[in-house]
Design a protein around this motif. Structure first.
Motif, PDB file in Angstrom:
ATOM      1  N   GLN A   4      23.394 -16.571  10.246  1.00  0.00           N
ATOM      2  CA  GLN A   4      23.928 -17.817   9.703  1.00  0.00           C
ATOM      3  C   GLN A   4      22.763 -18.795   9.584  1.00  0.00           C
ATOM      4  OE1 GLN A   4      27.250 -17.914   9.001  1.00  0.00           O
ATOM      5  NE2 GLN A   4      27.341 -15.830   9.781  1.00  0.00           N
ATOM      6  N   TRP A   5      22.888 -19.752   8.664  1.00  0.00           N
ATOM      7  CA  TRP A   5      21.849 -20.772   8.548  1.00  0.00           C
ATOM      8  C   TRP A   5      22.468 -22.135   8.345  1.00  0.00           C
ATOM      9  CZ3 TRP A   5      20.956 -23.631   4.021  1.00  0.00           C
ATOM     10  CH2 TRP A   5      21.542 -23.147   2.853  1.00  0.00           C
ATOM     11  N   HIS A   6      21.718 -23.141   8.756  1.00  0.00           N
ATOM     12  CA  HIS A   6      22.135 -24.528   8.633  1.00  0.00           C
ATOM     13  C   HIS A   6      20.885 -25.348   8.316  1.00  0.00           C
ATOM     14  CE1 HIS A   6      24.156 -28.310   9.464  1.00  0.00           C
ATOM     15  NE2 HIS A   6      23.126 -28.633  10.221  1.00  0.00           N
ATOM     16  N   PHE A   7      21.014 -26.299   7.383  1.00  0.00           N
ATOM     17  CA  PHE A   7      19.888 -27.148   7.021  1.00  0.00           C
ATOM     18  C   PHE A   7      20.259 -28.606   7.229  1.00  0.00           C
ATOM     19  CE2 PHE A   7      17.639 -29.839   3.961  1.00  0.00           C
ATOM     20  CZ  PHE A   7      16.332 -29.533   4.281  1.00  0.00           C
ATOM     21  N   GLU A   8      19.309 -29.372   7.750  1.00  0.00           N
ATOM     22  CA  GLU A   8      19.484 -30.815   7.858  1.00  0.00           C
ATOM     23  C   GLU A   8      18.125 -31.498   7.772  1.00  0.00           C
ATOM     24  OE1 GLU A   8      20.509 -32.493  11.829  1.00  0.00           O
ATOM     25  OE2 GLU A   8      20.510 -30.397  12.445  1.00  0.00           O
ATOM     26  N   THR A  13      11.931 -34.717   7.629  1.00  0.00           N
ATOM     27  CA  THR A  13      11.519 -33.339   7.864  1.00  0.00           C
ATOM     28  C   THR A  13      12.732 -32.434   7.727  1.00  0.00           C
ATOM     29  OG1 THR A  13       9.774 -34.022   9.392  1.00  0.00           O
ATOM     30  CG2 THR A  13      10.508 -31.741   9.550  1.00  0.00           C
ATOM     31  N   GLY A  14      12.605 -31.378   6.951  1.00  0.00           N
ATOM     32  CA  GLY A  14      13.692 -30.422   6.808  1.00  0.00           C
ATOM     33  C   GLY A  14      13.721 -29.462   7.980  1.00  0.00           C
ATOM     34  N   VAL A  15      14.912 -29.209   8.506  1.00  0.00           N
ATOM     35  CA  VAL A  15      15.076 -28.265   9.612  1.00  0.00           C
ATOM     36  C   VAL A  15      16.039 -27.173   9.161  1.00  0.00           C
ATOM     37  CG1 VAL A  15      15.800 -27.923  11.998  1.00  0.00           C
ATOM     38  CG2 VAL A  15      14.668 -30.062  11.339  1.00  0.00           C
ATOM     39  N   LEU A  16      15.536 -25.956   9.056  1.00  0.00           N
ATOM     40  CA  LEU A  16      16.345 -24.797   8.720  1.00  0.00           C
ATOM     41  C   LEU A  16      16.570 -24.020  10.009  1.00  0.00           C
ATOM     42  CD1 LEU A  16      17.732 -22.997   6.585  1.00  0.00           C
ATOM     43  CD2 LEU A  16      15.520 -21.830   6.301  1.00  0.00           C
ATOM     44  N   SER A  50      15.786 -21.021  17.562  1.00  0.00           N
ATOM     45  CA  SER A  50      16.324 -21.127  18.920  1.00  0.00           C
ATOM     46  C   SER A  50      17.583 -20.298  19.131  1.00  0.00           C
ATOM     47  CB  SER A  50      16.636 -22.585  19.261  1.00  0.00           C
ATOM     48  OG  SER A  50      15.477 -23.365  19.196  1.00  0.00           O
ATOM     49  N   ASP A  51      18.454 -20.222  18.124  1.00  0.00           N
ATOM     50  CA  ASP A  51      19.718 -19.503  18.258  1.00  0.00           C
ATOM     51  C   ASP A  51      19.693 -18.126  17.614  1.00  0.00           C
ATOM     52  OD1 ASP A  51      20.908 -21.580  19.702  1.00  0.00           O
ATOM     53  OD2 ASP A  51      21.513 -22.611  17.861  1.00  0.00           O
ATOM     54  N   LEU A  52      18.526 -17.694  17.161  1.00  0.00           N
ATOM     55  CA  LEU A  52      18.416 -16.364  16.574  1.00  0.00           C
ATOM     56  C   LEU A  52      18.282 -15.349  17.704  1.00  0.00           C
ATOM     57  CD1 LEU A  52      18.254 -15.144  13.688  1.00  0.00           C
ATOM     58  CD2 LEU A  52      15.786 -15.043  14.019  1.00  0.00           C
ATOM     59  N   ARG A  53      19.145 -14.347  17.706  1.00  0.00           N
ATOM     60  CA  ARG A  53      19.130 -13.341  18.780  1.00  0.00           C
ATOM     61  C   ARG A  53      17.993 -12.336  18.629  1.00  0.00           C
ATOM     62  NH1 ARG A  53      24.223 -11.569  21.376  1.00  0.00           N
ATOM     63  NH2 ARG A  53      25.183 -13.549  21.938  1.00  0.00           N
TER      64      ARG A  53
END
Length: 125
Positions: A4-8, A13-16, A50-53
């Motif tokens: 899953q991915w989330h961008f903000e 600064t873009g955080v993917l 950080s949340d990638l297994r």
């Protein structure tokens, strides 16, 4: 397991952020997500793992591939949250020139905001 991915945007600064598992099946989705983030952010992009297994060899190659594309246009790809996931491939090839590594999102955001030079990947001790 899928990715899953989330961008903000955080202060320009873009955080993917990625979660799940980056496997061969989702490499296209990851590359598309990065392309979308790149198109929607004019500043640096932080890849938050950080949340990638974990990832497969194809997933890791995709990270190195997008890092090369980012480095050609905006400098080293800022990556945070690797923890124990620092495979040998990231420490070899051209990765030290392509990646700027930080332990967590907070330190990556602080470094990008302060314009600090990239941190070269190092072997875990």
């Amino acid at each position: 397991m899928t990715m899953q991915w989330h961008f903000e945007e955080c202060n320009g600064t873009g955080v993917l952020s990625l979660s799940g598992f980056l496997s061969e099946r989702v490499v296209d989705r990851f590359q598309g997500a990065f392309g979308w983030a790149y198109a929607h952010s004019s500043g640096a992009i932080i890849l938050d793992l950080s949340d990638l297994r974990g990832w497969s060899p194809d997933g890791e190659a995709a990270i190195i591939d997008i890092a090369g594309k980012a480095a050609a246009n905006r400098g080293p790809l800022v990556v945070c949250g690797l923890r124990q996931h620092l495979p040998l491939l990231i420490l070899t090839n051209n990765a030290p020139d392509l990646l700027s590594l930080y332990p967590d999102l907070e330190s990556a955001l602080a470094a990008v905001g302060a314009g600090q030079p990239p941190t070269a990947p190092r072997s875990p001790t």
